[in-house]
Enzyme design. Structure first.
Site, mmCIF file in Angstrom:
data_model
loop_
_atom_site.group_PDB
_atom_site.id
_atom_site.type_symbol
_atom_site.label_atom_id
_atom_site.label_comp_id
_atom_site.label_asym_id
_atom_site.label_seq_id
_atom_site.Cartn_x
_atom_site.Cartn_y
_atom_site.Cartn_z
ATOM 1 C CG HIS A 17 34.174 45.934 39.601
ATOM 2 N ND1 HIS A 17 35.227 45.701 40.461
ATOM 3 C CD2 HIS A 17 34.501 47.048 38.910
ATOM 4 C CE1 HIS A 17 36.152 46.634 40.282
ATOM 5 N NE2 HIS A 17 35.730 47.466 39.349
ATOM 6 C CG HIS A 26 42.815 47.964 38.621
ATOM 7 N ND1 HIS A 26 43.457 48.151 37.429
ATOM 8 C CD2 HIS A 26 41.507 48.220 38.360
ATOM 9 C CE1 HIS A 26 42.602 48.532 36.503
ATOM 10 N NE2 HIS A 26 41.409 48.583 37.041
#
Length: 749
Positions: A53, A100
């Protein structure tokens, strides 16, 4: 001496490193970098910064193949929090899209809300005022109760945060497919306007300058959110609710105003949002970019929970926080600004020489790490994973389209397509969003959102797009189509596509077939961006989007920015006037591979993605832009899901209530009528024009090398009639199209 333990923290060994998501090779590399065993706090720092990430370790080598520069770019991909495009008049547009997904799968409301909050902070830390938000959403089928729960929670989270913050949500897309059942995709995009010369940078420089944390207090929410986003969704995910952050849009609005005031006053040397990995990421990245270090005192960090360890403070992803660097002489002025907006502005350290970030807590040194070793583009790992063409491609591409039986009732096929949640009107979704706040949104039905730039005649035009089914069937071509369709939607309004941001959603990169999909799709995106002259300004990679059963469809979402020199000339998508000619711009090929029609008839994903001639696509868009500039067309609408028949239905549904359309001519009368009506051939636009302009249109189309076919007329009879195949009242079409999703979620009132 650096402290190895804190509050009975465990001794660091390989097993603990593996539990943190690091590999054995990475753990050995940390030992080499530090020359010793890391402290528990340092292990946490490396685990989040080297997660996919934050580091893009499995993707950056591929991403670097994308076109990342252009004449209009003020900030190129990867340089800052968001890309910035020059639109003239001394103004730039900052825009970016991010995912998200994992938080939204576990806690849909807060997961989606904080996704919006995070992307907005990326924009205003650049010094840009947000003027628009978009989203791209993917869910399983609405017959599933959990999918309904996720869908409702995500939409409400996006709406509540954006509405409360005060930014219009102007556009988006929602797809439904079984592959997204357990792992929805929630991609949020934000757009802001900034004056040239007033952009802020995410950098730490100037030895002795102050490091300040501004905004909200720090709590335990969101700890290890970055590593949580770098693993697959499973039954254990529900136990990781603490990894989902909690947002406060009202505080974010205060933070926006305080931040922009401080930037405008020239009080900030550098500033960065505390997003993924919180204080860790912002301090390491800002230090590395400035070839500097930091000395941080965590005792000064405002906390909302007692007895937080250094590990927790550094890794917390509490929302609405920024890290900034300022000269000591400006400390009082900065505190006054943030105090005026009822926000913390606390000095927690200083910029140092030497490139090391040293973290102290309760008088002890808890971490001492070289910042450069932690960041993307620096010492973070870079991998090229094994890639292998998936076995399923031979099977799905062996499908013979002629084996599909002809429909018995074309009216029913069209109504079923309009009832499909992927095709149906998304008003149940967008009616929960305030699209008109700030009064810049043009409230007309367009193929893409049109947002005026105040103080000018200009507008920006925005669209998100991706058909994951096409990418699944042909990743490279699917990537090309995602860019081309987003650009085509923008061109339908008359705007020139100028740049993209992307959000690349895929499964586990350690699966060679998934990695092959990723590499091929990125190659396709690059192909299209080069031909269409839409460089990549930045974006996001989201891997591990899969459940124990399967990965999601590969979904490289494109966020497209277009520029319209005169907002008054924007071309709507719906038919406007009785008597207008209805035209098809582009060639009809009758392709049904991966189409919504084929899926409805077979419940399978079969065939190959439609053909894509990027040069023909560029010519089609150039024609549409020219016709708009010369006011020769009254409407323009892209043919997408559901094909020609759905595009025509949408053009009458969104028109004045007394208008209809009569289609008397198929582009190719020899083609199977269902393929012609419902196929999803690319590079086609339905346009309408006054008959007096037809000859000029034909001349322009010939000059651009675009096939133009007159297929019918707009009339006052409120029906859609397509030769001898379809004859339906517009009111009936409109009723099904606009109510389908509310019925599917059980909210028909």
């Amino acid at each position: 001496m650096l402290q190895q333990q804190e509050h009975n923290e465990p001794d660091v060994d390989l097993n603990l490193a593996l539990e943190h998501g690091l590999t054995e090779e990475e753990y050995k590399r940390i030992l080499e970098i530090l020359g010793r065993v890391p402290s528990y706090t340092e292990l946490g720092i490396y685990s989040v910064m080297w997660s996919e990430h934050c580091s893009y370790k499995n993707s950056i080598a591929v991403l670097k193949t994308l076109p990342r520069s252009g004449a209009r770019l003020l900030v190129e991909a990867g340089e800052e929090n968001a890309g910035v495009v020059d639109i003239g008049d001394g103004l730039g547009i900052a825009f970016k899209i991010e995912s998200h997904n994992h938080p939204s799968a576990v806690e849909p409301y807060q997961g989606a809300a904080t996704g919006v909050g995070g992307i907005l902070r990326d924009i205003f830390t650049m010094g840009a005022r947000p003027i628009a938000a978009l989203n791209s959403l993917r869910f399983g089928e609405l017959s599933n109760d959990r999918v309904k729960y996720l869908f409702k929670g995500v939409v409400k989270g996006i709406g509540d945060y954006g509405n409360s913050f005060g930014v219009p949500t102007v556009a988006g897309e929602v797809y439904f497919d079984p592959s997204y059942t357990d792992n929805p995709l929630v991609n949020a995009m934000a757009v802001g306007v900034v004056e040239r010369g007033k952009m802020a940078r995410a950098i730490a420089k100037g030895t002795g300058n102050l490091v300040m944390i501004v905004g909200s207090s720090t709590g335990r929410d969101g700890i290890h959110g970055a590593t949580f986003a770098s693993e697959e969704i499973s039954e254990k995910s529900e136990a990781k609710r603490p990894s989902v952050q909690v947002g406060d849009p009202f505080t974010e609005k205060l933070l926006l105003e305080a931040t922009l005031e401080a930037i405008s006053a020239g009080l900030i040397v550098g500033i960065q949002d505390m997003g993924a990995a919180g204080l860790t990421c912002s301090s390491m990245e800002m230090s590395a970019k400035g070839s500097s270090g930091m000395r941080l005192d965590l005792d000064a960090v405002p906390l909302r929970e007692k007895s937080m360890s250094s590990y927790e403070i550094l890794l917390s992803e509490s929302q609405e926080r920024m890290l900034l660097v300022a000269e000591p002489k400006d400390e009082i002025a900065l505190k006054k600004i943030f105090d005026k907006w009822d926000l913390h502005a606390v000095t927690i350290g200083e910029v140092t020489m030497g490139g090391r970030v040293q973290v102290y807590h309760r008088g002890e040194l808890k971490a001492d790490v070289p910042a450069e070793t932690l960041v993307l583009g620096g010492g973070a790992p870079v991998y090229s994973r094994e890639a292998r063409e998936p076995q399923y491609l031979k099977e799905v591409r062996s499908f013979d389209p002629t084996s599909l039986p002809l429909p018995k009732d074309y009216n029913k096929v069209l109504m079923d397509l309009l009832r499909s949640p992927t095709v149906a009107c998304k008003r149940w979704v967008y009616h929960q969003y305030d699209s008109m706040v700030r009064t810049g949104t043009v409230p007309v039905s367009y193929d893409a959102a049109v947002v005026r730039i105040k103080g000018t005649k200009k507008a920006i035009v925005l669209k998100t797009d991706c058909n994951g089914r096409f990418v699944y069937l042909n990743p490279r071509r699917g990537g090309q189509i995602a860019v081309a369709e987003a650009a085509r939607n923008v061109a339908c309004t008359g705007a020139t596509p100028v740049a993209i941001t992307n959000c690349l959603n895929f499964g586990n990169p350690y699966n060679p077939e998934v990695y092959w999909q990723f590499k091929e799709a990125v190659t396709g995106i690059g192909d299209a961006c080069r031909v269409l002259d839409t460089p990549v300004t930045g974006g996001n990679v989201s891997f591990y989007n899969e459940s124990p059963d399967a990965a999601v469809l590969p979904t490289p979402v494109i966020g497209m920015l277009g520029l319209l020199s005169d907002a008054e000339k924007a071309v709507p998508s719906a038919f406007q006037s009785s008597g207008d000619l209805i035209l098809l711009l582009g060639k009809e090929l009758g392709e049904i591979g991966g189409s919504e029609y084929l899926f409805q008839q077979s419940r399978q994903l079969l065939g190959d993605a439609p053909a894509m001639d990027l040069n023909a696509e560029k010519s089609l868009q150039a024609l549409c832009i020219e016709l708009s500039a010369k006011s020769l067309i009254n409407s323009a609408h892209d043919c997408a899901e559901g094909g020609l028949a759905v595009a025509l239905a949408e053009a009458v549904i969104e028109s004045a209530s007394d208008l209809g359309a009569t289609i008397t001519n198929f582009p190719d009368p020899t083609m199977r009528p269902d393929f012609s009506l419902f196929g999803e051939t690319q590079s086609r636009i339905i346009a309408s024009c006054n008959p007096s302009n037809f000859d000029r249109l034909r001349t322009a189309a010939d000059r651009h090398g675009v096939q133009l076919t007159q297929i019918g007329r707009v009339d006052y009879n409120p029906r859609l009639s397509i030769r001898d195949r379809i004859d339906l009242g517009v009111a009936e079409l409109r009723g099904v199209y606009r109510s389908a999703i509310s019925i599917a979620v059980g909210e028909t009132g």
